[in-house]
Design an enzyme around this catalytic site. Structure first.
Site, PDB file in Angstrom:
ATOM      1  N   HIS A  93       0.830  -1.204   0.000  1.00 29.42           N
ATOM      2  CA  HIS A  93       0.000   0.000   0.000  1.00 29.42           C
ATOM      3  C   HIS A  93       0.869   1.261   0.000  1.00 29.42           C
ATOM      4  O   HIS A  93       0.696   2.153  -0.836  1.00 29.42           O
ATOM      5  CB  HIS A  93      -0.903  -0.023   1.236  1.00 29.42           C
ATOM      6  CG  HIS A  93      -1.816   1.155   1.354  1.00 29.42           C
ATOM      7  ND1 HIS A  93      -3.154   1.106   1.022  1.00 29.42           N
ATOM      8  CD2 HIS A  93      -1.596   2.427   1.775  1.00 29.42           C
ATOM      9  CE1 HIS A  93      -3.705   2.291   1.222  1.00 29.42           C
ATOM     10  NE2 HIS A  93      -2.773   3.111   1.685  1.00 29.42           N
ATOM     11  N   GLU A  94       1.805   1.320   0.926  1.00 31.01           N
ATOM     12  CA  GLU A  94       2.653   2.506   1.015  1.00 31.01           C
ATOM     13  C   GLU A  94       3.566   2.632  -0.206  1.00 31.01           C
ATOM     14  O   GLU A  94       3.868   3.752  -0.644  1.00 31.01           O
ATOM     15  CB  GLU A  94       3.486   2.473   2.299  1.00 31.01           C
ATOM     16  CG  GLU A  94       2.673   2.429   3.588  1.00 31.01           C
ATOM     17  CD  GLU A  94       1.647   3.552   3.688  1.00 31.01           C
ATOM     18  OE1 GLU A  94       1.858   4.629   3.083  1.00 31.01           O
ATOM     19  OE2 GLU A  94       0.616   3.343   4.355  1.00 31.01           O
ATOM     20  N   HIS A 225      -7.547   9.854  11.561  1.00 32.31           N
ATOM     21  CA  HIS A 225      -7.408  10.155  10.142  1.00 32.31           C
ATOM     22  C   HIS A 225      -7.948  11.551   9.814  1.00 32.31           C
ATOM     23  O   HIS A 225      -7.340  12.296   9.038  1.00 32.31           O
ATOM     24  CB  HIS A 225      -8.161   9.118   9.295  1.00 32.31           C
ATOM     25  CG  HIS A 225      -7.318   7.976   8.855  1.00 32.31           C
ATOM     26  ND1 HIS A 225      -6.980   6.946   9.695  1.00 32.31           N
ATOM     27  CD2 HIS A 225      -6.721   7.687   7.667  1.00 32.31           C
ATOM     28  CE1 HIS A 225      -6.229   6.073   9.051  1.00 32.31           C
ATOM     29  NE2 HIS A 225      -6.056   6.500   7.824  1.00 32.31           N
ATOM     30  N   ILE A 226      -9.083  11.898  10.383  1.00 33.37           N
ATOM     31  CA  ILE A 226      -9.699  13.174  10.006  1.00 33.37           C
ATOM     32  C   ILE A 226      -9.324  14.314  10.945  1.00 33.37           C
ATOM     33  O   ILE A 226      -9.473  15.480  10.581  1.00 33.37           O
ATOM     34  CB  ILE A 226     -11.241  13.054   9.911  1.00 33.37           C
ATOM     35  CG1 ILE A 226     -11.876  12.827  11.292  1.00 33.37           C
ATOM     36  CG2 ILE A 226     -11.626  11.939   8.953  1.00 33.37           C
ATOM     37  CD1 ILE A 226     -13.392  12.913  11.284  1.00 33.37           C
ATOM     38  N   ALA A 228      -6.177  14.345  12.786  1.00 31.74           N
ATOM     39  CA  ALA A 228      -4.729  14.543  12.872  1.00 31.74           C
ATOM     40  C   ALA A 228      -3.976  13.917  11.712  1.00 31.74           C
ATOM     41  O   ALA A 228      -2.756  13.961  11.692  1.00 31.74           O
ATOM     42  CB  ALA A 228      -4.201  13.955  14.189  1.00 31.74           C
ATOM     43  N   GLY A 229      -4.701  13.347  10.732  1.00 30.00           N
ATOM     44  CA  GLY A 229      -4.029  12.639   9.656  1.00 30.00           C
ATOM     45  C   GLY A 229      -4.192  13.244   8.283  1.00 30.00           C
ATOM     46  O   GLY A 229      -3.759  12.658   7.283  1.00 30.00           O
ATOM     47  N   GLY A 230      -4.825  14.428   8.203  1.00 28.37           N
ATOM     48  CA  GLY A 230      -4.948  15.105   6.920  1.00 28.37           C
ATOM     49  C   GLY A 230      -6.111  14.663   6.057  1.00 28.37           C
ATOM     50  O   GLY A 230      -6.216  15.074   4.896  1.00 28.37           O
ATOM     51  N   TYR A 231      -7.013  13.831   6.588  1.00 25.27           N
ATOM     52  CA  TYR A 231      -8.119  13.321   5.789  1.00 25.27           C
ATOM     53  C   TYR A 231      -9.452  13.980   6.134  1.00 25.27           C
ATOM     54  O   TYR A 231     -10.515  13.422   5.851  1.00 25.27           O
ATOM     55  CB  TYR A 231      -8.232  11.802   5.957  1.00 25.27           C
ATOM     56  CG  TYR A 231      -7.259  11.039   5.103  1.00 25.27           C
ATOM     57  CD1 TYR A 231      -7.649  10.441   3.923  1.00 25.27           C
ATOM     58  CD2 TYR A 231      -5.914  10.928   5.472  1.00 25.27           C
ATOM     59  CE1 TYR A 231      -6.751   9.751   3.124  1.00 25.27           C
ATOM     60  CE2 TYR A 231      -5.007  10.241   4.690  1.00 25.27           C
ATOM     61  CZ  TYR A 231      -5.432   9.653   3.518  1.00 25.27           C
ATOM     62  OH  TYR A 231      -4.527   8.973   2.734  1.00 25.27           O
TER      63      TYR A 231
END
Length: 291
Positions: A93-94, A225-226, A228-231
């Site tokens: 994935h990465e 994710h939303i 602190a993760g930029g999503y």
């Protein structure tokens, strides 16, 4: 082609440095920090850019450099790092993100690689790469018993494939509730209103999950994710891009996964479109150019 390269200074002895070549010339570089280190390294996995491709500084473009960070089990004594299937999926994935960053042909730095890619397609290359983890021919080239050298037996592989699809609908329901909660939170939620974010999540989850969350559920406090993760307002891209990536992999299946030359030709088309065009072309146009 990917080859080990003479490493610049690294932050840990386990970190490896690689060179990506195209036509015998360097095209990009990447660091791989694969192993977990307790007390030093946060959990999860991610790919980030060290520098992007750009021609702003002169005639010769600055080559892209990426770094991938994972948290797989490290080697112990004489025993190598024995990766779980989930760790293999994570690495693939990465690496999908890294490939889009490194194989870009855009010369304008602000839209090269992963920069400027619209949310709808951010996860497309990464989720596309996960499909190869369930292609037996691909797995047999890299996954053998570390002592005997034997490939994964056919009966065990059948169980692996079956487990992949077990409760797929439950996972879809879960992801839908996360994605819709994110969109509602960032579009119509009133932080000064009577509804809490936990009540919002429960209301959304009731529409998509077979069992509603308990009253004491505080999932939103950990929805990193939303927050602190930029999503933020972008979590939906996982599901949307999964559809795109499945369709992209279908192109390889239609070409014939057992036909090496056909796979190579399809791969070059994928490289020259999805991986090359970055944020300089709208995702719909990129997808149409490939598919």
């Amino acid at each position: 082609e990917v080859a080990a390269a003479d490493a610049p200074p690294v932050w840990h002895a386990d970190v490896r440095f690689f060179r990506v070549e195209r036509g015998g010339r360097p095209a990009a570089f990447f660091y791989l920090d694969a192993y977990a280190r307790a007390g030093e390294k946060r959990g999860g996995a991610w790919m980030s850019e060290v520098q992007g491709r750009s021609s702003a500084l002169g005639a010769a473009p600055r080559l892209p450099v990426a770094h991938m960070v994972c948290n797989q089990a490290p080697p112990v004594g004489e025993r190598p790092s024995l990766m779980t299937l989930r760790e293999v999926e994570t690495l693939f994935h990465e690496f999908g993100h890294a490939l889009q960053h490194m194989l870009t042909t855009q010369e304008e730095g602000m839209v090269s690689g992963i920069r400027g890619v619209e949310w709808d397609a951010v996860e497309q290359p990464s989720q596309f790469m996960e499909n190869w983890c369930y292609d037996k021919a691909t797995v047999d080239k890299m996954a053998v018993h570390y002592e005997t050298g034997e490939p994964i037996p056919a009966d065990l592989w059948a169980k692996v494939k079956a487990a992949k699809n077990f409760r797929a609908a439950s996972m879809m329901s879960r992801q839908l509730s996360f994605a819709v909660s994110d969109l509602v939170l960032h579009s119509s939620f009133d932080p000064d209103g009577p509804q809490t974010i936990h009540e919002l999540f429960r209301d959304v989850a009731k529409q998509y999950q077979a069992q509603a969350p308990m009253d004491y559920d505080r999932f939103m406090c950990g929805f990193s994710h939303i927050f602190a993760g930029g999503y933020a307002a972008g979590y939906y891209s996982y599901l949307w891009a999964e559809v795109l990536s499945a369709d992209c992999f279908a192109a390889f299946e239609e070409a014939g996964l057992e036909r090496e030359e056909a796979v190579r030709a399809t791969g070059r088309r994928f490289r020259d479109t999805v991986l090359a065009l970055g944020g300089g072309v709208a995702p719909t146009k990129v997808f149409e150019a490939f598919r």
